[in-house]
Design a protein around this motif. Structure first.
Motif, PDB file in Angstrom:
ATOM      1  N   VAL A 296       0.838  -1.206   0.000  1.00  0.00           N
ATOM      2  CA  VAL A 296       0.000   0.000   0.000  1.00  0.00           C
ATOM      3  C   VAL A 296       0.870   1.251   0.000  1.00  0.00           C
ATOM      4  O   VAL A 296       0.629   2.200  -0.767  1.00  0.00           O
ATOM      5  CB  VAL A 296      -0.950  -0.019   1.211  1.00  0.00           C
ATOM      6  CG1 VAL A 296      -1.757   1.274   1.275  1.00  0.00           C
ATOM      7  CG2 VAL A 296      -1.892  -1.212   1.133  1.00  0.00           C
ATOM      8  N   ASP A 297       1.900   1.280   0.823  1.00  0.00           N
ATOM      9  CA  ASP A 297       2.782   2.454   0.866  1.00  0.00           C
ATOM     10  C   ASP A 297       3.542   2.632  -0.445  1.00  0.00           C
ATOM     11  O   ASP A 297       3.742   3.769  -0.904  1.00  0.00           O
ATOM     12  CB  ASP A 297       3.766   2.317   2.027  1.00  0.00           C
ATOM     13  CG  ASP A 297       3.064   2.333   3.373  1.00  0.00           C
ATOM     14  OD1 ASP A 297       1.951   2.895   3.443  1.00  0.00           O
ATOM     15  OD2 ASP A 297       3.619   1.778   4.346  1.00  0.00           O
ATOM     16  N   ARG A 298       3.953   1.537  -1.058  1.00  0.00           N
ATOM     17  CA  ARG A 298       4.674   1.644  -2.329  1.00  0.00           C
ATOM     18  C   ARG A 298       3.777   2.198  -3.430  1.00  0.00           C
ATOM     19  O   ARG A 298       4.207   3.015  -4.258  1.00  0.00           O
ATOM     20  CB  ARG A 298       5.211   0.264  -2.726  1.00  0.00           C
ATOM     21  CG  ARG A 298       6.319  -0.284  -1.838  1.00  0.00           C
ATOM     22  CD  ARG A 298       7.645   0.379  -2.167  1.00  0.00           C
ATOM     23  NE  ARG A 298       8.036   0.169  -3.551  1.00  0.00           N
ATOM     24  CZ  ARG A 298       8.688  -0.909  -3.990  1.00  0.00           C
ATOM     25  NH1 ARG A 298       9.015  -1.885  -3.137  1.00  0.00           N
ATOM     26  NH2 ARG A 298       9.032  -1.010  -5.254  1.00  0.00           N
ATOM     27  N   VAL A 299       2.515   1.763  -3.453  1.00  0.00           N
ATOM     28  CA  VAL A 299       1.592   2.254  -4.481  1.00  0.00           C
ATOM     29  C   VAL A 299       1.280   3.730  -4.254  1.00  0.00           C
ATOM     30  O   VAL A 299       1.227   4.526  -5.203  1.00  0.00           O
ATOM     31  CB  VAL A 299       0.315   1.398  -4.490  1.00  0.00           C
ATOM     32  CG1 VAL A 299      -0.730   1.997  -5.421  1.00  0.00           C
ATOM     33  CG2 VAL A 299       0.628  -0.031  -4.915  1.00  0.00           C
ATOM     34  N   ARG A 300       1.079   4.128  -3.006  1.00  0.00           N
ATOM     35  CA  ARG A 300       0.822   5.540  -2.722  1.00  0.00           C
ATOM     36  C   ARG A 300       2.007   6.411  -3.136  1.00  0.00           C
ATOM     37  O   ARG A 300       1.838   7.502  -3.690  1.00  0.00           O
ATOM     38  CB  ARG A 300       0.540   5.715  -1.231  1.00  0.00           C
ATOM     39  CG  ARG A 300      -0.819   5.204  -0.781  1.00  0.00           C
ATOM     40  CD  ARG A 300      -0.948   5.317   0.722  1.00  0.00           C
ATOM     41  NE  ARG A 300      -2.235   4.817   1.201  1.00  0.00           N
ATOM     42  CZ  ARG A 300      -2.535   4.653   2.488  1.00  0.00           C
ATOM     43  NH1 ARG A 300      -1.621   4.952   3.418  1.00  0.00           N
ATOM     44  NH2 ARG A 300      -3.720   4.193   2.840  1.00  0.00           N
ATOM     45  N   GLU A 301       3.205   5.931  -2.862  1.00  0.00           N
ATOM     46  CA  GLU A 301       4.390   6.700  -3.232  1.00  0.00           C
ATOM     47  C   GLU A 301       4.540   6.795  -4.751  1.00  0.00           C
ATOM     48  O   GLU A 301       4.962   7.827  -5.287  1.00  0.00           O
ATOM     49  CB  GLU A 301       5.625   6.042  -2.616  1.00  0.00           C
ATOM     50  CG  GLU A 301       6.891   6.866  -2.697  1.00  0.00           C
ATOM     51  CD  GLU A 301       6.838   8.100  -1.819  1.00  0.00           C
ATOM     52  OE1 GLU A 301       7.593   9.054  -2.105  1.00  0.00           O
ATOM     53  OE2 GLU A 301       6.041   8.109  -0.854  1.00  0.00           O
ATOM     54  N   ALA A 302       4.177   5.722  -5.457  1.00  0.00           N
ATOM     55  CA  ALA A 302       4.302   5.739  -6.915  1.00  0.00           C
ATOM     56  C   ALA A 302       3.291   6.676  -7.552  1.00  0.00           C
ATOM     57  O   ALA A 302       3.580   7.300  -8.590  1.00  0.00           O
ATOM     58  CB  ALA A 302       4.137   4.327  -7.464  1.00  0.00           C
ATOM     59  N   PHE A 303       2.112   6.802  -6.965  1.00  0.00           N
ATOM     60  CA  PHE A 303       1.083   7.671  -7.535  1.00  0.00           C
ATOM     61  C   PHE A 303       1.440   9.151  -7.427  1.00  0.00           C
ATOM     62  O   PHE A 303       0.768   9.993  -8.028  1.00  0.00           O
ATOM     63  CB  PHE A 303      -0.263   7.419  -6.850  1.00  0.00           C
ATOM     64  CG  PHE A 303      -1.008   6.235  -7.419  1.00  0.00           C
ATOM     65  CD1 PHE A 303      -0.820   5.846  -8.732  1.00  0.00           C
ATOM     66  CD2 PHE A 303      -1.901   5.521  -6.639  1.00  0.00           C
ATOM     67  CE1 PHE A 303      -1.504   4.764  -9.260  1.00  0.00           C
ATOM     68  CE2 PHE A 303      -2.590   4.440  -7.159  1.00  0.00           C
ATOM     69  CZ  PHE A 303      -2.384   4.056  -8.472  1.00  0.00           C
ATOM     70  N   LYS A 304       2.462   9.484  -6.697  1.00  0.00           N
ATOM     71  CA  LYS A 304       2.891  10.883  -6.638  1.00  0.00           C
ATOM     72  C   LYS A 304       3.604  11.318  -7.913  1.00  0.00           C
ATOM     73  O   LYS A 304       3.684  12.519  -8.200  1.00  0.00           O
ATOM     74  CB  LYS A 304       3.814  11.094  -5.436  1.00  0.00           C
ATOM     75  CG  LYS A 304       3.128  10.895  -4.091  1.00  0.00           C
ATOM     76  CD  LYS A 304       4.107  11.116  -2.947  1.00  0.00           C
ATOM     77  CE  LYS A 304       3.433  10.914  -1.590  1.00  0.00           C
ATOM     78  NZ  LYS A 304       4.383  11.112  -0.461  1.00  0.00           N
ATOM     79  N   THR A 305       4.110  10.355  -8.663  1.00  0.00           N
ATOM     80  CA  THR A 305       4.875  10.687  -9.871  1.00  0.00           C
ATOM     81  C   THR A 305       4.251  10.140 -11.146  1.00  0.00           C
ATOM     82  O   THR A 305       4.462  10.708 -12.217  1.00  0.00           O
ATOM     83  CB  THR A 305       6.307  10.145  -9.746  1.00  0.00           C
ATOM     84  OG1 THR A 305       6.256   8.729  -9.498  1.00  0.00           O
ATOM     85  CG2 THR A 305       7.037  10.829  -8.592  1.00  0.00           C
ATOM     86  N   VAL A 306       3.524   9.026 -11.068  1.00  0.00           N
ATOM     87  CA  VAL A 306       2.932   8.423 -12.260  1.00  0.00           C
ATOM     88  C   VAL A 306       1.426   8.338 -12.079  1.00  0.00           C
ATOM     89  O   VAL A 306       0.897   8.434 -10.966  1.00  0.00           O
ATOM     90  CB  VAL A 306       3.518   7.019 -12.533  1.00  0.00           C
ATOM     91  CG1 VAL A 306       4.994   7.111 -12.846  1.00  0.00           C
ATOM     92  CG2 VAL A 306       3.265   6.092 -11.361  1.00  0.00           C
ATOM     93  N   GLU A 307       0.753   8.150 -13.199  1.00  0.00           N
ATOM     94  CA  GLU A 307      -0.708   8.107 -13.187  1.00  0.00           C
ATOM     95  C   GLU A 307      -1.241   6.686 -13.123  1.00  0.00           C
ATOM     96  O   GLU A 307      -2.304   6.442 -12.546  1.00  0.00           O
ATOM     97  CB  GLU A 307      -1.243   8.811 -14.441  1.00  0.00           C
ATOM     98  CG  GLU A 307      -2.742   8.997 -14.462  1.00  0.00           C
ATOM     99  CD  GLU A 307      -3.194   9.747 -15.698  1.00  0.00           C
ATOM    100  OE1 GLU A 307      -4.396  10.059 -15.796  1.00  0.00           O
ATOM    101  OE2 GLU A 307      -2.334  10.011 -16.574  1.00  0.00           O
ATOM    102  N   VAL A 308      -0.514   5.740 -13.713  1.00  0.00           N
ATOM    103  CA  VAL A 308      -0.947   4.346 -13.782  1.00  0.00           C
ATOM    104  C   VAL A 308       0.176   3.472 -13.239  1.00  0.00           C
ATOM    105  O   VAL A 308       1.356   3.715 -13.515  1.00  0.00           O
ATOM    106  CB  VAL A 308      -1.300   3.934 -15.227  1.00  0.00           C
ATOM    107  CG1 VAL A 308      -1.761   2.486 -15.274  1.00  0.00           C
ATOM    108  CG2 VAL A 308      -2.384   4.841 -15.785  1.00  0.00           C
ATOM    109  N   VAL A 309      -0.201   2.443 -12.483  1.00  0.00           N
ATOM    110  CA  VAL A 309       0.756   1.530 -11.860  1.00  0.00           C
ATOM    111  C   VAL A 309       0.380   0.111 -12.240  1.00  0.00           C
ATOM    112  O   VAL A 309      -0.809  -0.247 -12.275  1.00  0.00           O
ATOM    113  CB  VAL A 309       0.766   1.696 -10.324  1.00  0.00           C
ATOM    114  CG1 VAL A 309       1.513   0.561  -9.650  1.00  0.00           C
ATOM    115  CG2 VAL A 309       1.382   3.026  -9.941  1.00  0.00           C
TER     116      VAL A 309
END
Length: 366
Positions: A296-309
């Motif tokens: 969950v923390d990794r996905v939240r951090e990734a959404f700060k820079t990218v739109e799709v994960v």
């Protein structure tokens, strides 16, 4: 004409002699028509014995029961919550749109529980039982443990070779697991719980349901390892009665998790985001029955820079992929766009975009 002695011992002569000996032996055991009645040759047919009369004890029990066996009375429980197969992986707010089996088939067995089964849960009688249960839980726990007592219990039960261990899998906190915990508490003050799979995405939820359904207290938590303490005043003879589920009920049918067109987007934009996610590099690679406490923390951090994960869930299974998507949708939060070839495509959502734009162009306070 006299034959030599060697010709008399030919094989065919010996076979004939052996056959004659066997015939004489059989004729000897064959009973003549006027033989002695005391003679008992082999393969004599024995007389059939008459059937035994029923015992007096069994006959008396049938008379006491009115000549038929009465079914056992349905079990009752004072637990104030609804009985479900899984408490941590289901939400009472989710309403199914269909069932894969008739709702009249209760997993507790026919006539074994006094609560009606509606296909999802066996509802408890509504009343003032919640307040009484909370009071009794505080009485069972007693005074809080001192730091020395907690350290002693942790040192005794935290190791992997502990015999008082329960494995918590993708089913989460199940109904029969509550009975297993109380069985361990008969001879041990605490129990070690090892969590694996989808439930590890939300360890707070697991701790809440363990404490709420068993009445114990989590005194140790390290990644996916928990130690559940029973309480100072716990009495095994006064443990709650927990009817067991005889089989796992089939999961109900819920609405579709992924829509053809995401909310707030057009079909072309949704298709473009899906293709972008499939062609991007995976953020993480999840394994089957792994530990997902940091996803969950990794996905939240990734959404700060990218739109799709994209999450690579190879060998995890399609069922677990959808469960992971549901949990991430509520915990991150985000919008699942696609589940294909054990790949999860997540979109951060339109709300995230609007918030980022508003923060970027908002004037600085003077």
């Amino acid at each position: 004409m006299l034959l030599p002695r060697d010709l008399l011992l030919l094989p065919w002569r010996r076979a004939t002699a052996a056959g004659e000996a066997i015939a004489r032996r059989l004729n000897h055991h064959r009973a003549p028509p006027f033989s002695d009645p005391d003679d008992d040759p082999p393969f004599t047919r024995l007389a059939e014995r008459p059937p035994r009369a029923p015992s007096k004890k069994k006959k008396k029990e049938e008379e006491d029961q009115g000549g038929r066996i009465r079914p056992p009375e349905p079990a009752s429980s004072d637990l104030p919550f609804d009985f479900r197969y899984s408490y941590s992986e289901t939400d009472p707010a989710w309403r199914p749109i269909g069932f894969r089996e008739p709702t009249r088939f209760s997993p507790f067995g026919p006539g074994r529980l006094d609560r009606p089964w509606d296909g999802v849960a066996a509802a408890a009688a509504r009343g003032e039982g919640a307040g009484a249960a909370a009071t009794s839980r505080e009485e069972v726990l007693g005074e809080p443990l001192a730091e020395e007592e907690v350290a002693q219990l942790v040192e005794r039960y935290r190791h992997s070779d502990c015999s008082r261990q329960i494995n918590l899998g993708k089913g989460g906190v199940t109904h029969n697991m509550i009975d297993d915990i109380h069985n361990h508490w008969k001879r041990a003050e605490a129990v070690r719980i090892k969590c694996l799979g989808v439930p590890t995405l939300d360890m707070d939820n697991i701790c809440f349901h363990l404490e709420d359904k068993t009445g114990g207290k989590v005194i140790y938590r390290n990644i996916n390892i928990l130690i559940l303490y029973r309480g100072r005043n716990y009495d095994p003879k006064q443990r709650p009665q927990i009817p067991l589920m005889l089989w796992k009920p089939l999961a109900p049918i819920y609405p579709r998790l992924v829509q053809n067109v995401a909310d707030g987007l057009t079909f072309e934009k949704t298709k473009e985001l899906r293709n972008t996610g499939l062609n991007s590099s995976p953020l993480m690679k999840l394994t089957r029955n792994g530990v997902y406490v940091n996803v969950v923390d990794r996905v939240r951090e990734a959404f700060k820079t990218v739109e799709v994960v994209r999450l690579d869930c190879s060998h995890v299974g399609s069922s677990d992929c959808k469960k992971i998507g549901v949990k991430l949708r509520d915990l991150v939060p985000c919008v699942p766009l696609l589940f294909k070839d054990e790949q999860i495509i997540l979109w951060r959502g339109k709300v995230k975009q609007e918030n980022s734009v508003s923060l970027q162009f908002s004037p600085e306070p003077s």
